[in-house]
Scaffold this motif. Structure first.
Motif, PDB file in Angstrom:
ATOM      1  N   ASP A   1       8.773  -7.797  13.088  1.00 26.08           N
ATOM      2  CA  ASP A   1       8.011  -9.163  13.149  1.00 26.08           C
ATOM      3  C   ASP A   1       7.449  -9.567  12.200  1.00 26.08           C
ATOM      4  N   CYS A   2       8.085  -9.071  10.908  1.00 25.17           N
ATOM      5  CA  CYS A   2       7.503  -9.316   9.855  1.00 25.17           C
ATOM      6  C   CYS A   2       6.166  -9.250   9.178  1.00 25.17           C
ATOM      7  N   THR A   3       5.348  -8.195   9.906  1.00 24.84           N
ATOM      8  CA  THR A   3       3.919  -8.020   9.690  1.00 24.84           C
ATOM      9  C   THR A   3       3.572  -6.792   8.908  1.00 24.84           C
ATOM     10  N   ILE A   4       4.609  -5.927   8.333  1.00 25.38           N
ATOM     11  CA  ILE A   4       4.336  -4.886   7.562  1.00 25.38           C
ATOM     12  C   ILE A   4       4.411  -5.219   6.173  1.00 25.38           C
ATOM     13  N   PRO A   5       3.722  -5.233   5.281  1.00 28.09           N
ATOM     14  CA  PRO A   5       3.818  -5.321   3.690  1.00 28.09           C
ATOM     15  C   PRO A   5       4.650  -4.412   3.223  1.00 28.09           C
ATOM     16  N   CYS A   6       5.508  -4.576   2.335  1.00 20.10           N
ATOM     17  CA  CYS A   6       6.103  -3.542   1.499  1.00 20.10           C
ATOM     18  C   CYS A   6       5.428  -3.083   0.435  1.00 20.10           C
ATOM     19  N   PRO A   7       5.231  -1.908   0.019  1.00 19.94           N
ATOM     20  CA  PRO A   7       4.384  -1.379  -1.368  1.00 19.94           C
ATOM     21  C   PRO A   7       4.647  -1.980  -2.496  1.00 19.94           C
ATOM     22  N   GLY A   8       3.947  -2.338  -3.447  1.00 23.64           N
ATOM     23  CA  GLY A   8       4.252  -2.493  -4.619  1.00 23.64           C
ATOM     24  C   GLY A   8       3.807  -3.907  -4.891  1.00 23.64           C
ATOM     25  N   ALA A   9       3.569  -4.482  -6.008  1.00 22.06           N
ATOM     26  CA  ALA A   9       3.349  -6.015  -6.386  1.00 22.06           C
ATOM     27  C   ALA A   9       4.156  -5.790  -7.722  1.00 22.06           C
ATOM     28  N   PRO A  10       5.436  -6.727  -7.608  1.00 22.90           N
ATOM     29  CA  PRO A  10       5.869  -7.550  -6.594  1.00 22.90           C
ATOM     30  C   PRO A  10       6.626  -6.428  -5.593  1.00 22.90           C
ATOM     31  N   ALA A  11       6.898  -6.762  -4.424  1.00 19.46           N
ATOM     32  CA  ALA A  11       7.399  -5.803  -3.546  1.00 19.46           C
ATOM     33  C   ALA A  11       8.416  -4.860  -4.128  1.00 19.46           C
ATOM     34  N   CYS A  12       8.169  -3.660  -3.787  1.00 20.04           N
ATOM     35  CA  CYS A  12       9.110  -2.483  -4.246  1.00 20.04           C
ATOM     36  C   CYS A  12       8.894  -2.321  -5.953  1.00 20.04           C
ATOM     37  N   SER A  13       7.804  -2.934  -6.502  1.00 22.15           N
ATOM     38  CA  SER A  13       7.947  -2.664  -7.967  1.00 22.15           C
ATOM     39  C   SER A  13       8.813  -3.727  -8.721  1.00 22.15           C
ATOM     40  N   GLY A  14       9.473  -4.523  -8.079  1.00 22.05           N
ATOM     41  CA  GLY A  14      10.838  -5.203  -8.390  1.00 22.05           C
ATOM     42  C   GLY A  14      12.006  -4.383  -8.798  1.00 22.05           C
ATOM     43  N   ARG A  15      11.838  -3.135  -8.288  1.00 17.31           N
ATOM     44  CA  ARG A  15      13.016  -2.176  -8.617  1.00 17.31           C
ATOM     45  C   ARG A  15      13.673  -1.617  -7.232  1.00 17.31           C
ATOM     46  N   GLY A  16      13.691  -2.325  -6.229  1.00 16.55           N
ATOM     47  CA  GLY A  16      14.292  -2.132  -4.844  1.00 16.55           C
ATOM     48  C   GLY A  16      14.025  -3.510  -4.136  1.00 16.55           C
ATOM     49  N   VAL A  17      14.657  -3.153  -2.887  1.00 20.21           N
ATOM     50  CA  VAL A  17      14.512  -4.162  -1.820  1.00 20.21           C
ATOM     51  C   VAL A  17      13.643  -3.530  -0.649  1.00 20.21           C
ATOM     52  N   CYS A  18      13.023  -4.579   0.025  1.00 21.71           N
ATOM     53  CA  CYS A  18      12.102  -4.309   1.290  1.00 21.71           C
ATOM     54  C   CYS A  18      13.166  -4.016   2.355  1.00 21.71           C
ATOM     55  N   ASN A  19      12.901  -2.931   3.012  1.00 22.15           N
ATOM     56  CA  ASN A  19      13.916  -2.776   4.201  1.00 22.15           C
ATOM     57  C   ASN A  19      13.323  -2.887   5.427  1.00 22.15           C
ATOM     58  N   ARG A  20      13.936  -3.909   6.006  1.00 23.61           N
ATOM     59  CA  ARG A  20      13.211  -4.208   7.490  1.00 23.61           C
ATOM     60  C   ARG A  20      13.263  -3.062   8.490  1.00 23.61           C
ATOM     61  N   ASP A  21      14.421  -2.083   8.399  1.00 21.47           N
ATOM     62  CA  ASP A  21      14.745  -1.254   9.370  1.00 21.47           C
ATOM     63  C   ASP A  21      13.834   0.028   9.200  1.00 21.47           C
ATOM     64  N   THR A  22      13.767   0.423   7.841  1.00 20.80           N
ATOM     65  CA  THR A  22      13.007   1.782   7.611  1.00 20.80           C
ATOM     66  C   THR A  22      11.378   1.403   7.360  1.00 20.80           C
ATOM     67  N   LEU A  23      10.905   0.130   7.317  1.00 12.52           N
ATOM     68  CA  LEU A  23       9.589  -0.400   6.775  1.00 12.52           C
ATOM     69  C   LEU A  23       9.169  -0.084   5.690  1.00 12.52           C
ATOM     70  N   GLY A  24      10.056   0.007   4.681  1.00 11.07           N
ATOM     71  CA  GLY A  24       9.857   0.500   3.205  1.00 11.07           C
ATOM     72  C   GLY A  24      10.641  -0.053   2.148  1.00 11.07           C
ATOM     73  N   CYS A  25      10.582   0.485   1.139  1.00 11.13           N
ATOM     74  CA  CYS A  25      11.726  -0.002   0.077  1.00 11.13           C
ATOM     75  C   CYS A  25      12.836   0.998  -0.026  1.00 11.13           C
ATOM     76  N   GLN A  26      13.762   0.196  -0.276  1.00 15.33           N
ATOM     77  CA  GLN A  26      15.075   0.887  -0.803  1.00 15.33           C
ATOM     78  C   GLN A  26      15.379   0.648  -2.191  1.00 15.33           C
ATOM     79  N   CYS A  27      15.023   1.781  -2.764  1.00 16.03           N
ATOM     80  CA  CYS A  27      15.125   1.863  -4.404  1.00 16.03           C
ATOM     81  C   CYS A  27      16.328   1.469  -5.043  1.00 16.03           C
TER      82      CYS A  27
END
Length: 101
Positions: A45-71
């Motif tokens: 439901d797009c309510t969990i923020p990915c860590p880092g600012a910008p998302a994933c410190s600009g060194r990965g993508v926010c993964n909807r399924d794992t609820l975190g960053c894919q570096c």
């Protein structure tokens, strides 16, 4: 018969908050009822923020399924803020694998 699925969120009133207000609903376009989250957000439901600012410190993508960053290769950590050691041959000097943990 309505075969379309609704995206998660509050559909009531003029200020409906669908996909947590942080994504686009595919309800009408594809009929899937899935939310496609904005860059900084994850979860069904797009309510969990990915860590880092910008998302994933600009060194990965926010993964909807794992609820975190894919570096990206060469980076690790919950916010992809750790650079794996290495040299011109690549991460871990081409003799290992860079991994979280």
């Amino acid at each position: 018969l309505d075969c379309l699925l609704r995206c998660p969120g509050d559909w009531s009133g003029a200020t409906a908050t669908v996909c947590g207000g942080h994504g686009e609903c595919a309800e009408w376009r594809l009929g899937s009822g899935l939310c496609y989250c904005d860059t900084q957000w994850s979860g069904g439901d797009c309510t969990i923020p990915c860590p880092g600012a910008p998302a994933c410190s600009g060194r990965g993508v926010c993964n909807r399924d794992t609820l975190g960053c894919q570096c990206l290769p060469g980076f690790a950590g919950p916010a992809c803020d750790l650079q794996c050691p290495g040299d011109y041959r690549g991460a871990c000097s081409a003799h290992g694998t860079c991994a979280d943990g």
